[in-house]
Motif scaffolding. Structure first.
Motif, PDB file in Angstrom:
ATOM      1  N   GLU A 256       0.872  -1.174   0.000  1.00 34.22           N
ATOM      2  CA  GLU A 256       0.000   0.000   0.000  1.00 34.22           C
ATOM      3  C   GLU A 256       0.904   1.218   0.000  1.00 34.22           C
ATOM      4  N   GLY A 257       0.351   2.372  -0.350  1.00 31.55           N
ATOM      5  CA  GLY A 257       1.132   3.598  -0.339  1.00 31.55           C
ATOM      6  C   GLY A 257       1.071   4.284   1.017  1.00 31.55           C
ATOM      7  N   GLY A 258       1.815   5.381   1.172  1.00 29.78           N
ATOM      8  CA  GLY A 258       1.769   6.172   2.387  1.00 29.78           C
ATOM      9  C   GLY A 258       2.327   5.461   3.611  1.00 29.78           C
ATOM     10  N   ILE A 259       1.954   5.981   4.772  1.00 30.23           N
ATOM     11  CA  ILE A 259       2.398   5.401   6.035  1.00 30.23           C
ATOM     12  C   ILE A 259       1.885   3.980   6.179  1.00 30.23           C
ATOM     13  N   MET A 260       0.703   3.714   5.624  1.00 30.23           N
ATOM     14  CA  MET A 260       0.164   2.361   5.676  1.00 30.23           C
ATOM     15  C   MET A 260       1.108   1.399   4.966  1.00 30.23           C
ATOM     16  N   GLY A 261       1.707   1.845   3.880  1.00 30.32           N
ATOM     17  CA  GLY A 261       2.669   1.017   3.167  1.00 30.32           C
ATOM     18  C   GLY A 261       3.902   0.726   4.001  1.00 30.32           C
ATOM     19  N   VAL A 262       4.376   1.754   4.738  1.00 27.32           N
ATOM     20  CA  VAL A 262       5.511   1.553   5.635  1.00 27.32           C
ATOM     21  C   VAL A 262       5.152   0.546   6.722  1.00 27.32           C
ATOM     22  N   SER A 263       3.936   0.654   7.260  1.00 25.21           N
ATOM     23  CA  SER A 263       3.484  -0.275   8.309  1.00 25.21           C
ATOM     24  C   SER A 263       3.418  -1.707   7.786  1.00 25.21           C
ATOM     25  N   LEU A 264       3.004  -1.878   6.531  1.00 23.24           N
ATOM     26  CA  LEU A 264       2.945  -3.224   5.953  1.00 23.24           C
ATOM     27  C   LEU A 264       4.348  -3.793   5.739  1.00 23.24           C
ATOM     28  N   ILE A 265       5.300  -2.933   5.375  1.00 23.11           N
ATOM     29  CA  ILE A 265       6.686  -3.387   5.248  1.00 23.11           C
ATOM     30  C   ILE A 265       7.191  -3.893   6.603  1.00 23.11           C
ATOM     31  N   LEU A 266       6.922  -3.118   7.650  1.00 26.70           N
ATOM     32  CA  LEU A 266       7.344  -3.526   8.996  1.00 26.70           C
ATOM     33  C   LEU A 266       6.638  -4.797   9.438  1.00 26.70           C
ATOM     34  N   ASN A 267       5.381  -4.963   8.999  1.00 34.38           N
ATOM     35  CA  ASN A 267       4.638  -6.178   9.333  1.00 34.38           C
ATOM     36  C   ASN A 267       5.257  -7.407   8.687  1.00 34.38           C
ATOM     37  N   TYR A 268       5.575  -7.282   7.392  1.00 37.78           N
ATOM     38  CA  TYR A 268       6.130  -8.417   6.665  1.00 37.78           C
ATOM     39  C   TYR A 268       7.554  -8.743   7.115  1.00 37.78           C
ATOM     40  N   LEU A 269       8.350  -7.706   7.438  1.00 41.38           N
ATOM     41  CA  LEU A 269       9.749  -7.938   7.788  1.00 41.38           C
ATOM     42  C   LEU A 269       9.941  -8.294   9.260  1.00 41.38           C
ATOM     43  N   LEU A 270       9.216  -7.591  10.139  1.00 40.09           N
ATOM     44  CA  LEU A 270       9.456  -7.738  11.572  1.00 40.09           C
ATOM     45  C   LEU A 270       8.270  -8.306  12.340  1.00 40.09           C
ATOM     46  N   GLY A 271       7.125  -8.467  11.636  1.00 45.05           N
ATOM     47  CA  GLY A 271       5.947  -8.995  12.306  1.00 45.05           C
ATOM     48  C   GLY A 271       5.228  -7.989  13.185  1.00 45.05           C
ATOM     49  N   TRP A 272       5.557  -6.708  13.029  1.00 49.04           N
ATOM     50  CA  TRP A 272       4.907  -5.670  13.840  1.00 49.04           C
ATOM     51  C   TRP A 272       3.450  -5.505  13.408  1.00 49.04           C
ATOM     52  N   ASN A 273       2.607  -5.291  14.379  1.00 47.76           N
ATOM     53  CA  ASN A 273       1.196  -5.066  14.085  1.00 47.76           C
ATOM     54  C   ASN A 273       1.031  -3.741  13.329  1.00 47.76           C
ATOM     55  N   PRO A 274       0.372  -3.742  12.154  1.00 44.08           N
ATOM     56  CA  PRO A 274       0.219  -2.498  11.372  1.00 44.08           C
ATOM     57  C   PRO A 274      -0.517  -1.398  12.125  1.00 44.08           C
ATOM     58  N   GLY A 275      -1.467  -1.792  12.981  1.00 41.70           N
ATOM     59  CA  GLY A 275      -2.199  -0.788  13.743  1.00 41.70           C
ATOM     60  C   GLY A 275      -1.288  -0.022  14.680  1.00 41.70           C
ATOM     61  N   LEU A 276      -0.403  -0.752  15.366  1.00 41.23           N
ATOM     62  CA  LEU A 276       0.515  -0.114  16.313  1.00 41.23           C
ATOM     63  C   LEU A 276       1.565   0.713  15.586  1.00 41.23           C
ATOM     64  N   SER A 277       2.171   0.138  14.542  1.00 37.64           N
ATOM     65  CA  SER A 277       3.236   0.854  13.849  1.00 37.64           C
ATOM     66  C   SER A 277       2.709   2.099  13.137  1.00 37.64           C
ATOM     67  N   SER A 278       1.505   2.017  12.532  1.00 36.50           N
ATOM     68  CA  SER A 278       0.940   3.200  11.878  1.00 36.50           C
ATOM     69  C   SER A 278       0.625   4.285  12.886  1.00 36.50           C
ATOM     70  N   PHE A 279       0.174   3.882  14.066  1.00 36.19           N
ATOM     71  CA  PHE A 279      -0.111   4.853  15.129  1.00 36.19           C
ATOM     72  C   PHE A 279       1.171   5.562  15.558  1.00 36.19           C
ATOM     73  N   LEU A 280       2.232   4.791  15.773  1.00 42.31           N
ATOM     74  CA  LEU A 280       3.501   5.356  16.237  1.00 42.31           C
ATOM     75  C   LEU A 280       4.124   6.286  15.196  1.00 42.31           C
ATOM     76  N   ILE A 281       3.874   6.019  13.923  1.00 45.38           N
ATOM     77  CA  ILE A 281       4.436   6.871  12.872  1.00 45.38           C
ATOM     78  C   ILE A 281       3.535   8.072  12.602  1.00 45.38           C
ATOM     79  N   ASN A 282       2.213   7.866  12.574  1.00 48.07           N
ATOM     80  CA  ASN A 282       1.272   8.918  12.187  1.00 48.07           C
ATOM     81  C   ASN A 282       1.156  10.037  13.216  1.00 48.07           C
ATOM     82  N   ILE A 283       1.026   9.670  14.477  1.00 47.20           N
ATOM     83  CA  ILE A 283       0.750  10.686  15.501  1.00 47.20           C
ATOM     84  C   ILE A 283       1.833  11.761  15.558  1.00 47.20           C
ATOM     85  N   PRO A 284       3.133  11.407  15.583  1.00 53.22           N
ATOM     86  CA  PRO A 284       4.147  12.481  15.578  1.00 53.22           C
ATOM     87  C   PRO A 284       4.051  13.374  14.339  1.00 53.22           C
ATOM     88  N   LEU A 285       3.781  12.784  13.174  1.00 53.27           N
ATOM     89  CA  LEU A 285       3.674  13.587  11.952  1.00 53.27           C
ATOM     90  C   LEU A 285       2.487  14.549  12.033  1.00 53.27           C
TER      91      LEU A 285
END
Length: 276
Positions: A35-64
């Motif tokens: 996917e594009g945007g921050i959601m795309g970054v979250s999916l990369i982290l999900n596939y590579l590190l198994g991080w939950n997309p909901g948590l990673s998108s929250f941690l990236i989006n809120i500071p921005l």
């Protein structure tokens, strides 16, 4: 409720985020689509590190979003926070939802449809789910970049990075999903109808205006103009009608002035008296 914050808008943003969160889990993640945007970054982290997309998108989006709150204004900022937090919640809540399809093209179409409809609802009611939109706003303010240019570049960079885990086939299906989603975002934001904005240049402006007011019950505005060749002043008529009224207006103009010059333009959204 904070002044200028409408409860209906908040509910719509939450519903849109729910649709988007469900679709990303059910189709994107289940079928290995990016996917594009921050959601795309979250999916990369999900596939590579198994991080939950909901948590990673929250941690990236809120500071921005916090960085960009002055650019957005208070009301837009609150709606954006609601959208981003809601999406993160529903990504987590729908983590169980998964549908692996045998046809990757069908999966990409479904993925694009859910993201497009959900995000279209969020945008229509003033929300935002992606901090990358803030980056685009800041680039426009400080460097004059267009929003479309910035978002296109960031999406392409994220999709290229997604090749870490995507093969070329799934990368192409991801582009299909993003294209479908973009079209549906426009459709949801603009509505299913396309009204017509009409400009009429005629030697019988009063006669045409009177007929439109009487027969079609539509408002007409007179604009001042001047012929480039004759240098004579002219009154130009401007009105907005529904698509199914174009034939009736053509007949009115033809009857009043067969030599009139008429321009029909698409008006994808009309707000005001007589329009919903």
């Amino acid at each position: 409720m904070v002044k200028n914050i409408k409860l209906f808008n908040v509910i719509a943003i939450v519903i849109g985020a729910a649709i988007m969160g469900f679709g990303i889990n059910y189709f994107n993640i289940a079928n290995g689509l990016a996917e594009g945007g921050i959601m795309g970054v979250s999916l990369i982290l999900n596939y590579l590190l198994g991080w939950n997309p909901g948590l990673s998108s929250f941690l990236i989006n809120i500071p921005l979003l916090l960085i960009g709150w002055k650019v957005m204004g208070r009301t837009s900022f609150i709606y954006a926070i609601i959208g981003a937090v809601s999406l993160s919640f529903f990504l987590y809540a729908f983590e169980f939802a998964s549908k692996k399809l045998d046809d990757p093209l069908l999966a990409s179409l479904y993925a694009g449809a859910f993201v497009g409809i959900g995000l279209g609802i969020v945008f229509r009611y003033g929300g935002m789910t992606d901090g990358m939109d803030v980056v685009a706003l800041l680039c426009r303010q400080y460097w004059g970049w267009s929003l479309g240019k910035t978002l296109f570049l960031t999406d392409m960079i994220i999709i290229v990075l997604s090749l870490i885990y995507l093969d070329l086939q799934r990368a192409m299906y991801t582009l299909i999903a993003i294209t479908v989603g973009a079209r549906l975002i426009d459709f949801v934001q603009e509505g299913s109808y396309s009204a017509k904005a009409v400009t009429i240049i005629s030697n019988e402006p009063d006669k045409i205006a009177a007929a439109v007011l009487r027969q079609m019950k539509r408002g007409v505005t007179f604009l001042s103009g001047k012929g480039a060749y004759t240098r004579e002043p002219k009154e130009i008529l401007y009105c907005v009608i529904s698509r199914n009224e174009t034939g009736k207006l053509k007949n009115i103009v033809k009857e009043a002035d067969p030599e009139a010059f008429v321009i029909f333009s698409d008006a994808h959204e009309v707000v005001g008296k007589g329009w919903s």
